[in-house]
Design an enzyme around this catalytic site. Structure first.
Site, PDB file in Angstrom:
ATOM      1  N   SER A 143      11.968  27.926   7.649  1.00 45.24           N
ATOM      2  CA  SER A 143      12.639  29.215   7.748  1.00 45.24           C
ATOM      3  C   SER A 143      13.733  29.110   8.801  1.00 45.24           C
ATOM      4  O   SER A 143      13.652  28.287   9.715  1.00 45.24           O
ATOM      5  CB  SER A 143      11.638  30.298   8.156  1.00 45.24           C
ATOM      6  OG  SER A 143      12.304  31.513   8.463  1.00 45.24           O
ATOM      7  N   TYR A 156       5.023  33.891  14.096  1.00 40.11           N
ATOM      8  CA  TYR A 156       5.667  33.358  12.890  1.00 40.11           C
ATOM      9  C   TYR A 156       6.729  32.330  13.261  1.00 40.11           C
ATOM     10  O   TYR A 156       6.790  31.236  12.671  1.00 40.11           O
ATOM     11  CB  TYR A 156       6.285  34.500  12.088  1.00 40.11           C
ATOM     12  CG  TYR A 156       6.980  34.045  10.831  1.00 40.11           C
ATOM     13  CD1 TYR A 156       6.251  33.561   9.751  1.00 40.11           C
ATOM     14  CD2 TYR A 156       8.368  34.109  10.726  1.00 40.11           C
ATOM     15  CE1 TYR A 156       6.891  33.133   8.588  1.00 40.11           C
ATOM     16  CE2 TYR A 156       9.009  33.696   9.570  1.00 40.11           C
ATOM     17  CZ  TYR A 156       8.273  33.215   8.508  1.00 40.11           C
ATOM     18  OH  TYR A 156       8.920  32.797   7.359  1.00 40.11           O
TER      19      TYR A 156
END
Length: 275
Positions: A143, A156
């Site tokens: 990501s 995250y």
């Protein structure tokens, strides 16, 4: 560019029932691959398979929770028994634990890493013997959050930073083997990630509050991802805003940190932390 690269190849996608995983499954099917989608919920997986089969692709769905090593082992065995091998393994399964660092407990951190990091590592670990045999492709879903520390998303971001390091190490380990490792780093892409709570449970009624003006359709992102996988790129940043953000993070870290601090948790808001 991708003509016949994936034709008749066996492709396994974890977290293949929705979002990016489902979009990747469809794109691999268009390219003539035999597609295996796995995940915890069979209903959405079977819907993906039905759509692929209606378009003439060969596909199967297998239940697999990547936090359970036994599930991963049995899934790889089932793929090998059904298709005789494996050519592409996409470690896509993941979710986002939201909340400020001071609000998150140890179990939430462990749950985040069990799925996003250990789950991805074990997916590739058990796929690798078959990828060595086929000189195939290992794919890791990272990501842009693996480059940027986004407020309200410490767990995250930490997991995706870890995934990025893992992919870079694996690429070096695979040198000369004929197997490639591609790290995909998407920015904002339509998916269910903001409809999943900190316990990794889906809430269909939750609104995705990420910036709509920056959001890419999942199919558009998937097409770009397939190009990177086909050409065996080591890393590929997906979405224009993602490329800008990672460039700034690398070259102007101080400015980037200031902007993120001012933006606060609005940049990627999550539903409130729940005990």
């Amino acid at each position: 560019m991708m003509a016949d690269v994936f034709k008749d190849k066996v492709v396994w996608i974890t977290g293949g029932g929705s979002g990016i995983g489902a979009a990747l499954a469809r794109e691999f099917g268009v390219q003539g691959a035999r597609v295996v989608v796995s995940g915890r919920r069979m209903e959405p997986l079977e819907e993906v398979v039905a759509a692929l089969e209606s378009d003439g692709a060969e596909a199967i769905a297998l239940g697999c929770d990547v936090t359970r090593v036994g599930d991963i082992e049995s899934t790889v065995t089932a793929i090998a028994e059904r298709f005789g091998g494996l050519d592409v393994a996409v470690a896509n399964a993941g979710f986002s634990v939201g909340g400020r660092l001071e609000a998150l407990n140890a179990s939430e951190w462990r749950r985040q890493f069990d799925t996003n990091v250990t789950g991805a590592a074990m997916t590739l670990r058990y796929a690798l013997p078959h990828l060595y045999a086929s000189k195939g492709r290992a794919v890791v879903m990272g990501s842009v959050a693996g480059t940027l520390g986004i407020p309200g998303n410490a767990a995250y971001c930490a997991s995706k930073f870890a995934v990025r390091g893992m992919a870079q190490a694996l690429s070096a380990e695979l040198a000369g083997s004929g197997v490639s490792c591609t790290l995909l780093q998407p920015g904002f892409v339509h998916s269910d990630i903001n409809r999943v709570d900190n316990q990794n449970q889906v809430h269909e009624e939750w609104e995705d509050r990420r910036p709509a003006q920056l959001m890419w359709p999942a199919d558009k992102a998937a097409r770009e991802m397939l190009k990177a996988i086909a050409s065996r790129k080591r890393e590929a940043v997906i979405t224009g805003h993602g490329k800008v953000a990672t460039f700034l993070a690398y070259h102007t870290p101080g400015l980037t940190q200031t902007v993120l601090a001012k933006a606060g948790e609005r940049l990627r808001p999550k539903h409130h932390h729940e005990e």
